[in-house]
Design an enzyme around this catalytic site. Structure first.
Site, PDB file in Angstrom:
ATOM      1  N   LYS A 241      -3.874 -10.766  -6.471  1.00 35.33           N
ATOM      2  CA  LYS A 241      -5.102 -11.068  -5.733  1.00 35.33           C
ATOM      3  C   LYS A 241      -6.298 -10.305  -6.312  1.00 35.33           C
ATOM      4  O   LYS A 241      -6.150  -9.153  -6.724  1.00 35.33           O
ATOM      5  CB  LYS A 241      -4.855 -10.629  -4.282  1.00 35.33           C
ATOM      6  CG  LYS A 241      -5.939 -10.910  -3.307  1.00 35.33           C
ATOM      7  CD  LYS A 241      -5.618 -10.278  -1.950  1.00 35.33           C
ATOM      8  CE  LYS A 241      -5.855  -8.787  -1.956  1.00 35.33           C
ATOM      9  NZ  LYS A 241      -5.935  -8.144  -0.646  1.00 35.33           N
TER      10      LYS A 241
ATOM     11  N   LYS B 279     -11.124  -5.298  -4.760  1.00 39.33           N
ATOM     12  CA  LYS B 279     -12.111  -4.303  -5.164  1.00 39.33           C
ATOM     13  C   LYS B 279     -11.454  -2.971  -5.508  1.00 39.33           C
ATOM     14  O   LYS B 279     -12.069  -2.114  -6.119  1.00 39.33           O
ATOM     15  CB  LYS B 279     -13.180  -4.142  -4.083  1.00 39.33           C
ATOM     16  CG  LYS B 279     -12.650  -3.798  -2.712  1.00 39.33           C
ATOM     17  CD  LYS B 279     -13.635  -4.171  -1.606  1.00 39.33           C
ATOM     18  CE  LYS B 279     -12.892  -4.260  -0.272  1.00 39.33           C
ATOM     19  NZ  LYS B 279     -13.599  -4.998   0.753  1.00 39.33           N
TER      20      LYS B 279
ATOM     21  N   LYS C  18       0.830  -1.204   0.000  1.00 33.94           N
ATOM     22  CA  LYS C  18       0.000   0.000   0.000  1.00 33.94           C
ATOM     23  C   LYS C  18       0.863   1.252   0.000  1.00 33.94           C
ATOM     24  O   LYS C  18       0.505   2.254  -0.614  1.00 33.94           O
ATOM     25  CB  LYS C  18      -0.945   0.017   1.209  1.00 33.94           C
ATOM     26  CG  LYS C  18      -2.119  -0.911   1.027  1.00 33.94           C
ATOM     27  CD  LYS C  18      -3.253  -0.611   1.975  1.00 33.94           C
ATOM     28  CE  LYS C  18      -4.446  -1.514   1.669  1.00 33.94           C
ATOM     29  NZ  LYS C  18      -5.462  -1.498   2.702  1.00 33.94           N
TER      30      LYS C  18
HETATM   31  P1  TYM Z   1     -10.532  -6.937   3.541  1.00 32.34           P
HETATM   32  O1  TYM Z   1     -11.648  -5.958   3.762  1.00 32.34           O
HETATM   33  O2  TYM Z   1      -9.489  -6.574   2.576  1.00 32.34           O
HETATM   34  O3  TYM Z   1     -11.134  -8.344   3.132  1.00 32.34           O
HETATM   35  C1  TYM Z   1     -12.128  -9.003   3.892  1.00 32.34           C
HETATM   36  C2  TYM Z   1     -11.870 -10.499   3.907  1.00 32.34           C
HETATM   37  O4  TYM Z   1     -11.859 -11.000   2.565  1.00 32.34           O
HETATM   38  C3  TYM Z   1     -10.655 -11.732   2.331  1.00 32.34           C
HETATM   39  N1  TYM Z   1     -10.243 -11.544   0.934  1.00 32.34           N
HETATM   40  C4  TYM Z   1     -10.011 -12.525   0.071  1.00 32.34           C
HETATM   41  N2  TYM Z   1     -10.068 -13.867   0.184  1.00 32.34           N
HETATM   42  C5  TYM Z   1      -9.766 -14.607  -0.903  1.00 32.34           C
HETATM   43  N3  TYM Z   1      -9.414 -14.074  -2.094  1.00 32.34           N
HETATM   44  C6  TYM Z   1      -9.334 -12.742  -2.261  1.00 32.34           C
HETATM   45  N4  TYM Z   1      -8.990 -12.238  -3.443  1.00 32.34           N
HETATM   46  C7  TYM Z   1      -9.641 -11.907  -1.149  1.00 32.34           C
HETATM   47  N5  TYM Z   1      -9.675 -10.557  -0.977  1.00 32.34           N
HETATM   48  C8  TYM Z   1     -10.041 -10.364   0.312  1.00 32.34           C
HETATM   49  C9  TYM Z   1      -9.654 -11.142   3.303  1.00 32.34           C
HETATM   50  O5  TYM Z   1      -8.602 -12.045   3.562  1.00 32.34           O
HETATM   51  C10 TYM Z   1     -10.515 -10.869   4.511  1.00 32.34           C
HETATM   52  O6  TYM Z   1     -10.653 -12.034   5.290  1.00 32.34           O
HETATM   53  N6  TYM Z   1      -7.764  -6.059   7.600  1.00 32.34           N
HETATM   54  C11 TYM Z   1      -8.868  -6.831   7.086  1.00 32.34           C
HETATM   55  C12 TYM Z   1     -10.173  -6.553   7.800  1.00 32.34           C
HETATM   56  C13 TYM Z   1     -10.106  -6.719   9.284  1.00 32.34           C
HETATM   57  C14 TYM Z   1     -10.139  -7.960   9.984  1.00 32.34           C
HETATM   58  C15 TYM Z   1     -10.072  -7.609  11.362  1.00 32.34           C
HETATM   59  C16 TYM Z   1     -10.192  -9.292   9.586  1.00 32.34           C
HETATM   60  C17 TYM Z   1     -10.025  -5.728  10.199  1.00 32.34           C
HETATM   61  N7  TYM Z   1     -10.015  -6.247  11.461  1.00 32.34           N
HETATM   62  C18 TYM Z   1     -10.059  -8.583  12.355  1.00 32.34           C
HETATM   63  C19 TYM Z   1     -10.200 -10.266  10.589  1.00 32.34           C
HETATM   64  C20 TYM Z   1     -10.124  -9.908  11.954  1.00 32.34           C
HETATM   65  C21 TYM Z   1      -9.078  -6.452   5.625  1.00 32.34           C
HETATM   66  O7  TYM Z   1      -8.667  -5.415   5.184  1.00 32.34           O
HETATM   67  O8  TYM Z   1      -9.862  -7.318   4.942  1.00 32.34           O
END
Ligand code: TYM
Length: 330
Positions: free
Chosen positions: A195, A198, A113
């Site tokens: 990956k 969005k 990032k």
């Molecule tokens: P975020 O918002 O980027 O994504 C949410 C969840 O989706 C999963 N994910 C994917 N899994 C498979 N293939 C992909 N291409 C893909 N893109 C996203 C992510 O692994 C995630 O599980 N920091 C985290 C959000 C968060 C969180 C937490 C998660 C904040 N606090 C506490 C677990 C526990 C994030 O940005 O996810």
């Protein structure tokens, strides 16, 4: 016997993709009966990248409706908006004081990032995984269902729990990640080495949970594959591998079954069939979403009662932490 605790969340930074669904939300649904689950919309995390305030508000509500439409039952699980529970930011501060700069600067997501957003390299991006650790540790979480990309952040959460416990005495449960074998890393349809995300500037790279049928068909048809022309599951054919992963997780069939059925067939037919499998998987979610998104009062009731329940649990941990570090109770 008390149920074990699950915590997870996703950022309301635009619409959710089928990567978010297959890697995370679909698994959240499966855990609801066996565990006491907390699922959050992490708006505090979202503002580490630039947001248009009115879009952030609407995306937050939209995401709550998507969670429920995907099958998260507010009667079983606690659904809440992260910024509604101030204990998340309060614990983050305490955890910041035991987080090492070196470890934070080695976080892959931060490095990526910061490369992309040099003009907005803010301190929030740097301490982002500490906030994530606070999210998890506040609820004495046993299990965190996430996609592969969050693995390193989970390690940090575990390290911080252990470090705090060693420094002050047993306070936090040390959480375990739950990363499934298939679907944990859905790749971009345009670049199978990256990956699915969005925030991709090319919208052909991702499929949104709310994409309509024609959009889904068009995006899958355009998916980048290879010139080998053989439907097989291996690392030389990352595009096809990705399509097979999606097929398998959406349909519930094993990769082997699918590969056998398509033996000798072309990529075109695989793509056409996959599009229908994805459409079939998403249609009920989209119908439920359409209903829910009209019912703002219902959504408000859910996030308000969710915040109350989450706050109650979170404060138990925060009070303990404040006492241990030497703050005078108010
Ligand atoms: P975020 O918002 O980027 O994504 C949410 C969840 O989706 C999963 N994910 C994917 N899994 C498979 N293939 C992909 N291409 C893909 N893109 C996203 C992510 O692994 C995630 O599980 N920091 C985290 C959000 C968060 C969180 C937490 C998660 C904040 N606090 C506490 C677990 C526990 C994030 O940005 O996810």
């Amino acid at each position: 016997m008390e149920k074990k605790i699950v915590f997870s969340g996703a950022q309301p930074s635009g619409s959710l993709t089928i990567g978010n669904y297959l890697g995370a939300i679909k698994n959240w649904v499966e855990l609801q009966d066996e565990y006491d689950c907390y699922y959050s919309i992490v708006d505090l995390h979202a503002i580490t990248v630039p947001q248009v305030p009115k879009d952030l508000r609407s995306n937050t509500l939209k995401q709550l409706a998507i969670y429920i439409a995907c099958g998260i039952d507010p009667e079983k699980s606690t659904l809440f908006i992260q910024s509604h529970v101030p204990a998340h930011t309060e614990l983050t501060w305490v955890l910041n004081t035991i987080s090492y700069m070196g470890q934070l600067s080695r976080m892959t997501q931060y490095k990526e990032k910061s490369r992309k957003s040099e003009e907005n390299l803010n301190a929030g991006l740097f301490t982002y995984p500490v906030l994530m650790a606070a999210d998890i540790l506040l609820y004495q979480t046993d299990l965190v269902p996430v996609g592969e990309d969050q693995k390193q952040h989970l390690e940090l959460a575990r390290d911080l729990a252990i470090r705090f416990n060693n420094k002050y005495s047993e306070t936090f449960k040390v959480p375990e990640p739950l990363i499934k074998e298939f679907g944990a890393r859905i790749m971009s349809l345009q670049d199978p080495e990256a990956k699915m995300s969005k925030s991709d500037s090319d919208e052909n790279g991702y499929i949104l949970i709310l994409d309509d049928k024609d959009t889904i068909r068009r995006k899958i048809k355009r998916a980048v594959t290879d010139s080998l022309g053989v439907i097989a599951y291996n690392d030389e054919q990352l595009g096809i591998k990705n399509l097979l992963d999606m097929y398998s997780v959406f349909s519930g069939e094993s990769i082997e079954e699918i590969v056998n059925r398509y033996e000798g067939k072309g990529y075109g037919i695989l793509k056409e069939d996959l599009a229908e499998v994805v459409i079939e998987g998403l249609s009920p979610i989209q119908r439920k979403y359409d209903e829910l998104s009209k019912n703002k009062d219902y959504l408000e009731k859910i996030y308000k009662s969710g915040a109350e329940k989450a706050e109650y649990q979170a404060m138990k941990t925060l009070r303990k932490v404040y006492r241990k570090v030497g703050f005078i109770p108010r």
